[in-house]
Scaffold this active site. Structure first.
Site, mmCIF file in Angstrom:
data_model
loop_
_atom_site.group_PDB
_atom_site.id
_atom_site.type_symbol
_atom_site.label_atom_id
_atom_site.label_comp_id
_atom_site.label_asym_id
_atom_site.label_seq_id
_atom_site.Cartn_x
_atom_site.Cartn_y
_atom_site.Cartn_z
ATOM 1 N N CYS A 43 0.779 -1.092 -0.036
ATOM 2 C CA CYS A 43 0.145 -0.026 0.100
ATOM 3 C C CYS A 43 0.885 1.242 -0.068
ATOM 4 O O CYS A 43 0.601 2.289 -0.482
ATOM 5 C CB CYS A 43 -0.748 -0.123 1.372
ATOM 6 S SG CYS A 43 -2.211 -1.286 1.067
ATOM 7 N N CYS B 208 13.545 5.300 -3.076
ATOM 8 C CA CYS B 208 12.189 4.944 -3.599
ATOM 9 C C CYS B 208 11.196 5.366 -2.584
ATOM 10 O O CYS B 208 11.710 6.006 -1.810
ATOM 11 C CB CYS B 208 11.833 3.705 -4.221
ATOM 12 S SG CYS B 208 12.235 2.226 -3.096
#
Lengths: 381, 79
Positions: free
Chosen positions: A195, A343
């Site tokens: 998520c 990231c």
């Protein structure tokens, strides 16, 4: 039912259950007697815990080692602004005890691992898996099989949910199919984002977690038809439901004809998070050391391998070089000085570094451990 | 063989559509699988690909028929 009864106040509380002929007193007593362990007090855990508590499940365990973060509040409706920084398991415990004082609630602020899983799960009848990563999903599956516990599984991705009941006792001591029958092998590490990486519609875990609570209640009370040997796939955008039958596989290494897994294994390794012989040496830097480097204006290049939507929303001013199109950006990545690659959580940047080292011969790359999630505050550019 | 492919999870990202017509050589699930892997190498990262037809998971040897709906469901991990 031995030694379990409802007092006057409980009769009043559960009256709407008790008056349904399909449900009745026996079902309510079964709920009171049941011990359910909810693993993961996040998006799925929130509705699960609230509805199981409201329904009168007598003993509820909550396993979660995380603290509440501001980005949880968009979907984890058990938590409020002033809970930020507190342990999810403890706040969840506090809230659901207030919701129903007739039940016992145990908070376990621990990461479930191969070392402690059997001990944590053993005292319960049913596990509800609302965790957020593949290694833990396989761990819970295997532990439930080894302990003969029913595993009510829920999982989500952006606008989609999956739901199933694993390891349900059938006739002749046979158990229904499990997670390894559906997904014998985990996807390569980093290919299926969680998520935090992929995003999730806030209301989705509310829907899927509520359906998961419904399955727990059906299993305990014996009403209806739980999702045994069936995977429910739900799409919130179209309201399509696929109810897909699947079978136990003979070659399942856990529950098949020649099982090779007889005890819990190293699930991080199994899911390729750090895989022994494939391991490529990658330098990394902690969020704290990275912040120090930035503060001291040390000369390095920052490369952000997240996708465009994520980059546009928030970034640290690094070179935009999304993992999906990494090869288009090779020329812009510096070879002469230190390059820090990041990231959202540190998984995709590791993958990017692997590719850049292996295919393009880079040797100056450093992975930011934990990605943006690991940093205290992120400046919005 | 032409089928209707319905993709969930990361398979939808790889194929870019939830639903599409897919034409391939052969007629078994195994044929479909090798066609998909050839045209979309990213599927190899998912390791094992499972397919459901008529609301039931089917083995590699299962023979598809024209215009059948075939569902691909990769695992998702969010919670």
């Amino acid at each position: 039912m031995d030694n379990v009864a409802l007092n006057t106040s409980e009769f009043a509380r559960y009256q709407r259950h008790l008056i349904m002929p399909e449900f009745n007193l026996d079902a309510q007593l079964a709920l009171k007697k049941a011990k359910v362990l909810v693993i993961g007090a996040g998006g799925l855990g929130a509705p699960l815990l609230q509805y199981l508590a409201a329904a009168g499940v007598g003993t509820i365990g909550i396993v979660d080692f995380d603290q509440i973060e501001v980005s949880n509040l968009q979907r984890q409706v058990l938590f409020a602004q002033d809970d930020i920084g507190k342990f999810k398991a403890e706040i969840a415990q506090e809230k659901i005890i207030r919701q129903n004082p007739h039940i016992e609630v145990i908070a376990i602020v621990e990461k479930i691992t191969s070392e402690n899983a059997l001990e944590i799960i053993a005292p319960y009848d049913i596990v509800a898996d609302g965790t957020d990563n593949f290694p833990t999903r396989y761990l819970i599956n295997d532990a439930c099989y080894l302990l003969n516990k029913i595993n009510v599984f829920g999982s989500i991705f952006r606008f989609e949910g999956q739901l199933a009941v694993f390891n349900y006792p059938l006739d002749n001591e046979i158990r229904s199919a499990n997670y390894r029958d559906l997904f014998p092998e985990p996807p390569a590490a980093g290919t299926v984002p969680n998520c935090a990486e992929a995003g999730v519609l806030g209301v989705l875990p509310g829907i899927v977690g509520t359906m998961q609570a419904n399955e727990v209640i059906k299993v305990i009370t014996g009403i209806g038809e739980p999702l045994i040997n069936k995977l429910l796939v739900f799409d919130a955008l179209s309201y399509s439901f696929h109810n897909l039958k699947f079978k136990a596989q003979k070659d399942n290494p856990l529950s098949g004809e020649n099982p090779s897994i007889k005890a819990l294994i190293d699930y991080e390794e199994f899911c390729g998070i750090i895989s022994g012989d494939q391991f490529i040496n990658i330098n990394s830097i902690t969020a704290k050391d990275f912040e120090n480097l930035r503060a001291t204006r040390t000369n390095f290049q920052l490369v952000d391998v997240r996708e465009k939507e994520e980059y546009d929303l928030i970034n640290l001013g690094g070179l935009f070089a999304p993992l999906s199109k990494l090869t288009d950006y090779i020329d812009q990545i510096d070879r002469s000085k230190k390059v820090i690659v990041h990231c959202q959580s540190g998984v995709r940047s590791r993958k990017a570094i692997e590719q850049l080292q292996k295919e393009f011969g880079f040797s100056n790359l450093v992975n930011l451990e934990g990605g943006l999630n690991g940093m205290n505050e992120v400046e919005i550019c | 063989m032409k089928i209707k492919l319905v993709a969930f999870g990361i398979a939808k990202d790889i194929l870019t559509h939830r639903q599409q017509e897919f034409v391939f050589e052969g007629s078994s699930i195994a044929d479909l699988k090798s066609n998909l892997l050839e045209r979309f190498p990213a599927f190899s990262d998912l390791k094992k690909l499972s397919f459901a037809v008529d609301e039931e998971y089917q083995e590699d040897t299962f023979l598809l028929s024209e215009d059948k709906e075939v569902v691909i469901i990769p695992p998702v991990s969010g919670g």
